[in-house]
Enzyme design. Structure first.
Site, PDB file in Angstrom:
ATOM      1  N   GLN A  58      76.145 -25.742 -10.419  1.00 29.31           N
ATOM      2  CA  GLN A  58      76.389 -27.167 -10.172  1.00 29.31           C
ATOM      3  C   GLN A  58      77.210 -27.748 -11.316  1.00 29.31           C
ATOM      4  O   GLN A  58      77.552 -28.919 -11.298  1.00 29.31           O
ATOM      5  CB  GLN A  58      75.052 -27.902 -10.094  1.00 29.31           C
ATOM      6  CG  GLN A  58      74.162 -27.422  -8.975  1.00 29.31           C
ATOM      7  CD  GLN A  58      72.734 -27.911  -9.163  1.00 29.31           C
ATOM      8  OE1 GLN A  58      72.404 -29.026  -8.792  1.00 29.31           O
ATOM      9  NE2 GLN A  58      71.906 -27.095  -9.766  1.00 29.31           N
ATOM     10  N   ASN A  59      77.497 -26.920 -12.306  1.00 30.58           N
ATOM     11  CA  ASN A  59      78.230 -27.413 -13.472  1.00 30.58           C
ATOM     12  C   ASN A  59      79.735 -27.429 -13.210  1.00 30.58           C
ATOM     13  O   ASN A  59      80.257 -26.574 -12.503  1.00 30.58           O
ATOM     14  CB  ASN A  59      77.936 -26.542 -14.698  1.00 30.58           C
ATOM     15  CG  ASN A  59      76.465 -26.595 -15.068  1.00 30.58           C
ATOM     16  OD1 ASN A  59      75.775 -27.533 -14.666  1.00 30.58           O
ATOM     17  ND2 ASN A  59      76.000 -25.617 -15.786  1.00 30.58           N
ATOM     18  N   ASP A  65      81.747 -27.437 -15.906  1.00 28.87           N
ATOM     19  CA  ASP A  65      82.358 -26.848 -17.096  1.00 28.87           C
ATOM     20  C   ASP A  65      82.862 -25.432 -16.778  1.00 28.87           C
ATOM     21  O   ASP A  65      82.661 -24.925 -15.671  1.00 28.87           O
ATOM     22  CB  ASP A  65      81.359 -26.851 -18.275  1.00 28.87           C
ATOM     23  CG  ASP A  65      80.125 -25.990 -18.020  1.00 28.87           C
ATOM     24  OD1 ASP A  65      80.277 -24.828 -17.619  1.00 28.87           O
ATOM     25  OD2 ASP A  65      78.993 -26.475 -18.229  1.00 28.87           O
ATOM     26  N   HIS A  81      79.885 -28.094  -7.208  1.00 27.57           N
ATOM     27  CA  HIS A  81      80.188 -29.491  -7.517  1.00 27.57           C
ATOM     28  C   HIS A  81      81.597 -29.653  -8.091  1.00 27.57           C
ATOM     29  O   HIS A  81      81.910 -30.665  -8.714  1.00 27.57           O
ATOM     30  CB  HIS A  81      79.155 -30.075  -8.486  1.00 27.57           C
ATOM     31  CG  HIS A  81      77.816 -30.299  -7.845  1.00 27.57           C
ATOM     32  ND1 HIS A  81      76.700 -30.677  -8.536  1.00 27.57           N
ATOM     33  CD2 HIS A  81      77.424 -30.205  -6.546  1.00 27.57           C
ATOM     34  CE1 HIS A  81      75.674 -30.789  -7.696  1.00 27.57           C
ATOM     35  NE2 HIS A  81      76.087 -30.504  -6.487  1.00 27.57           N
ATOM     36  N   CYS A 131      98.085 -34.546  -0.593  1.00 27.42           N
ATOM     37  CA  CYS A 131      98.283 -33.313   0.182  1.00 27.42           C
ATOM     38  C   CYS A 131      97.234 -32.245  -0.102  1.00 27.42           C
ATOM     39  O   CYS A 131      97.300 -31.149   0.447  1.00 27.42           O
ATOM     40  CB  CYS A 131      99.687 -32.757  -0.050  1.00 27.42           C
ATOM     41  SG  CYS A 131      99.878 -31.944  -1.651  1.00 27.42           S
ATOM     42  N   THR A 181      68.063 -26.205 -13.836  1.00 28.51           N
ATOM     43  CA  THR A 181      68.327 -27.253 -12.849  1.00 28.51           C
ATOM     44  C   THR A 181      67.015 -27.927 -12.461  1.00 28.51           C
ATOM     45  O   THR A 181      66.005 -27.266 -12.260  1.00 28.51           O
ATOM     46  CB  THR A 181      69.107 -26.722 -11.616  1.00 28.51           C
ATOM     47  OG1 THR A 181      69.314 -27.800 -10.713  1.00 28.51           O
ATOM     48  CG2 THR A 181      68.408 -25.587 -10.901  1.00 28.51           C
ATOM     49  N   ASN A 185      63.370 -22.368 -17.383  1.00 29.42           N
ATOM     50  CA  ASN A 185      63.502 -23.797 -17.675  1.00 29.42           C
ATOM     51  C   ASN A 185      62.435 -24.162 -18.719  1.00 29.42           C
ATOM     52  O   ASN A 185      61.326 -23.649 -18.650  1.00 29.42           O
ATOM     53  CB  ASN A 185      63.270 -24.614 -16.378  1.00 29.42           C
ATOM     54  CG  ASN A 185      63.838 -26.024 -16.455  1.00 29.42           C
ATOM     55  OD1 ASN A 185      63.546 -26.766 -17.394  1.00 29.42           O
ATOM     56  ND2 ASN A 185      64.643 -26.395 -15.481  1.00 29.42           N
TER      57      ASN A 185
HETATM   58  P1  NAD Z   1      69.507 -32.199 -14.482  1.00 27.22           P
HETATM   59  O1  NAD Z   1      69.981 -32.947 -15.697  1.00 27.22           O
HETATM   60  O2  NAD Z   1      68.956 -32.959 -13.367  1.00 27.22           O
HETATM   61  O3  NAD Z   1      68.432 -31.146 -14.948  1.00 27.22           O
HETATM   62  C1  NAD Z   1      68.638 -30.350 -16.087  1.00 27.22           C
HETATM   63  C2  NAD Z   1      67.536 -29.312 -16.138  1.00 27.22           C
HETATM   64  O4  NAD Z   1      67.820 -28.445 -17.224  1.00 27.22           O
HETATM   65  C3  NAD Z   1      66.135 -29.886 -16.397  1.00 27.22           C
HETATM   66  O5  NAD Z   1      65.223 -29.307 -15.485  1.00 27.22           O
HETATM   67  C4  NAD Z   1      65.837 -29.461 -17.837  1.00 27.22           C
HETATM   68  O6  NAD Z   1      64.449 -29.225 -18.063  1.00 27.22           O
HETATM   69  C5  NAD Z   1      66.636 -28.189 -17.942  1.00 27.22           C
HETATM   70  N1  NAD Z   1      67.028 -27.806 -19.300  1.00 27.22           N
HETATM   71  C6  NAD Z   1      67.258 -28.593 -20.367  1.00 27.22           C
HETATM   72  N2  NAD Z   1      67.603 -27.848 -21.441  1.00 27.22           N
HETATM   73  C7  NAD Z   1      67.594 -26.553 -21.034  1.00 27.22           C
HETATM   74  C8  NAD Z   1      67.870 -25.326 -21.672  1.00 27.22           C
HETATM   75  N3  NAD Z   1      68.238 -25.270 -22.959  1.00 27.22           N
HETATM   76  N4  NAD Z   1      67.762 -24.184 -20.948  1.00 27.22           N
HETATM   77  C9  NAD Z   1      67.388 -24.204 -19.650  1.00 27.22           C
HETATM   78  N5  NAD Z   1      67.119 -25.360 -18.982  1.00 27.22           N
HETATM   79  C10 NAD Z   1      67.230 -26.522 -19.671  1.00 27.22           C
HETATM   80  O7  NAD Z   1      70.724 -31.273 -14.066  1.00 27.22           O
HETATM   81  P2  NAD Z   1      71.124 -30.613 -12.684  1.00 27.22           P
HETATM   82  O8  NAD Z   1      69.905 -30.222 -11.945  1.00 27.22           O
HETATM   83  O9  NAD Z   1      72.141 -29.602 -12.999  1.00 27.22           O
HETATM   84  O10 NAD Z   1      71.851 -31.789 -11.909  1.00 27.22           O
HETATM   85  C11 NAD Z   1      72.733 -32.601 -12.576  1.00 27.22           C
HETATM   86  C12 NAD Z   1      74.119 -32.764 -11.987  1.00 27.22           C
HETATM   87  O11 NAD Z   1      74.985 -33.209 -13.019  1.00 27.22           O
HETATM   88  C13 NAD Z   1      74.725 -31.505 -11.469  1.00 27.22           C
HETATM   89  O12 NAD Z   1      75.116 -31.809 -10.197  1.00 27.22           O
HETATM   90  C14 NAD Z   1      75.946 -31.232 -12.319  1.00 27.22           C
HETATM   91  O13 NAD Z   1      77.072 -31.163 -11.462  1.00 27.22           O
HETATM   92  C15 NAD Z   1      76.171 -32.439 -13.162  1.00 27.22           C
HETATM   93  N6  NAD Z   1      76.365 -32.143 -14.621  1.00 27.22           N
HETATM   94  C16 NAD Z   1      77.103 -31.071 -15.018  1.00 27.22           C
HETATM   95  C17 NAD Z   1      77.231 -30.769 -16.372  1.00 27.22           C
HETATM   96  C18 NAD Z   1      78.053 -29.562 -16.787  1.00 27.22           C
HETATM   97  O14 NAD Z   1      79.037 -29.247 -16.127  1.00 27.22           O
HETATM   98  N7  NAD Z   1      77.674 -28.844 -17.860  1.00 27.22           N
HETATM   99  C19 NAD Z   1      76.610 -31.551 -17.326  1.00 27.22           C
HETATM  100  C20 NAD Z   1      75.872 -32.678 -16.899  1.00 27.22           C
HETATM  101  C21 NAD Z   1      75.772 -32.942 -15.526  1.00 27.22           C
HETATM  102 ZN    ZN Z   2     100.458 -33.433  -3.250  1.00 25.88          ZN
END
Ligand code: NAD
Ligand code: ZN
Length: 277
Positions: A107-108, A110, A125, A136, A217, A242
Site C-alpha cells: 500500500q506504500n 515509496d 495505492h 491521455c 498495516t 507488527n
Molecule cells: P497505518 O498507518 O494505518 O498503519 C501502520 C501500521 O504499521 C500500524 O499497524 C503500526 O502498528 C505498524 N507499524 C508501525 N511501526 C512499525 C514497524 N517498525 N514495523 C512494523 N509495523 C509497524 O498504515 P497502512 O495500514 O499502511 O495504511 C495507510 C495508508 O497510507 C496506506 O494506504 C498507504 O498508501 C499510505 N501511506 C504510505 C506511506 C509510504 O509509502 N511509506 C507512508 C504513509 C502512508
Molecule cells: Zn498526455
C-alpha cells in the site's frame, strides 16, 4: 521478541514456495517515513481532506500556495532521503537468496521494496515515482534525481510573491510529452479508485499463495484489509509482523510482535549466516 515462535514460523515459511507479502506504511517507518496514523504521521500535520485529494489541493493552493509547496517539498524530502531497512532487505533475501517466488503487494507509494531488491512489487495505492497524464493517461517513470530537481524548481518559485505564485501555478506542474496535458503523481488520493490492473494481479497472486506475510498495516484501509482473509480462505498460512495487534492478529496463524526491522531478519535468516553456523 518471542524467538521460539519466530523460529517455528520461519520453519513453516521456508517450506513454502509461493509467498505473498502484504505491506503497509509500518514497514517503512524505520526508514524514516512516518506511518499514516502514527505520532509523526503526515496526516496529523496536513488534513487529509485538504491535502489528500486533488480538488482539496487545488483549493488550498489558491488560498495558501506556499503551504501547499511546503507540503510537496516536505514529502519529497522524506521519501527521497529514505533507504530500505532490514525489513525490506530480508524480503529481498527471500527472493534472491532463498529463490522463492515472492510477490510484494504494497500500500506504500515509496520505492523502498524496489530499491531493497524485490523484483515483483504490486503497488495497489500507486507510486510516487510515476507521473500520469490527466488527459491521455500516459505514464512516465521518474526517479529520485527527477524529484530532487523538481523540488529545486518549487523552492525557486517560493521566493516570488503570492500572486505570482498563484499565476504560475500551472507552470509548476509537469507536462505530458505525448499530448501536452498536465501530469500528476500516479498515486491513489483519498476517494479515488484503485488501479484495476494491480488489483487483478493482486487477486491472482493471493489465490495462488501458500503463505501470506502481513507487515506494518493497521488493516483500516479497504480493500487491502480484505486480502489476508482471502488468502486464509484459500488455505494460505498467515504470518503477521507488527508491534501492535491489529484486526488480522486473531486470524493469523502467527502474530509476531515487534518492528519489521527486528522480526523479519529472524523470520528470514540471512543465508550466509546459516552456512557459517
Ligand atoms: P497505518 O498507518 O494505518 O498503519 C501502520 C501500521 O504499521 C500500524 O499497524 C503500526 O502498528 C505498524 N507499524 C508501525 N511501526 C512499525 C514497524 N517498525 N514495523 C512494523 N509495523 C509497524 O498504515 P497502512 O495500514 O499502511 O495504511 C495507510 C495508508 O497510507 C496506506 O494506504 C498507504 O498508501 C499510505 N501511506 C504510505 C506511506 C509510504 O509509502 N511509506 C507512508 C504513509 C502512508
Ligand atoms: Zn498526455
Amino acid at each position: 521478541m518471542n524467538k521460539e515462535l519466530i523460529k517455528e514460523a520461519s520453519g513453516k515459511l521456508l517450506e513454502k514456495n509461493n509467498i505473498v507479502v502484504l505491506t503497509g506504511s509500518g514497514i517503512s517507518a524505520e526508514s524514516g517515513i512516518p506511518t499514516f496514523r502514527g505520532e509523526n504521521g503526515l496526516w496529523l500535520k496536513y488534513s487529509p481532506e485538504k491535502y489528500g485529494t486533488v480538488t482539496g489541493l487545488i483549493g488550498e493552493f489558491l488560498k495558501s500556495p506556499k503551504k501547499v509547496l511546503e507540503f510537496a517539498l516536505n514529502l519529497i524530502e522524506v521519501f527521497n532521503n529514505a533507504m530500505p531497512n532490514q525489513g525490506h532487505l530480508s524480503l529481498a533475501c527471500l527472493e534472491k537468496d532463498y529463490g522463492k517466488n515472492v510477490t510484494i503487494i504494497t500500500q506504500n507509494i515509496d520505492d523502498l521494496h524496489e530499491v531493497g531488491g524485490n523484483s515483483n512489487v504490486v503497488k495497489v495505492h500507486g507510486d510516487l515515482y510515476t507521473l500520469r497524464c490527466t488527459k491521455c493517461n500516459y505514464r512516465k517513470k521518474i526517479d529520485r534525481e527527477y524529484l530532487k530537481n523538481y523540488a529545486a524548481k518549487l523552492e525557486n518559485a517560493m521566493e516570488g510573491s503570492l500572486l505570482s505564485l498563484i499565476k504560475k501555478g500551472k507552470e509548476l506542474l509537469p507536462v505530458c510529452p505525448k499530448c501536452g496535458g498536465i501530469m500528476r503523481p500516479d498515486v491513489v488520493f483519498f476517494g479515488e479508485a484503485l488501479p484495476q490492473k494491480e488489483l487483478a494481479k493482486t487477486f491472482i497472486t493471493i489465490d495462488a499463495a501458500d503463505v501470506m506475510i502481513i507487515v506494518g498495516t493497521s488493516g483500516e484501509v479497504y480493500p487491502a484489509n480484505t486480502f489476508p482473509y482471502r488468502a486464509k480462505e484459500n488455505g494460505a498460512l498467515l504470518i503477521e509482523v507488527n508491534p501492535q495487534r491489529t484486526i488480522f492478529s486473531e486470524t493469523a496463524d502467527y502474530f509476531l510482535e515487534g518492528n519489521a526491522g527486528d522480526i523479519l531478519p529472524e523470520l528470514i535468516p540471512p543465508i550466509k549466516e546459516n552456512i557459517s553456523e
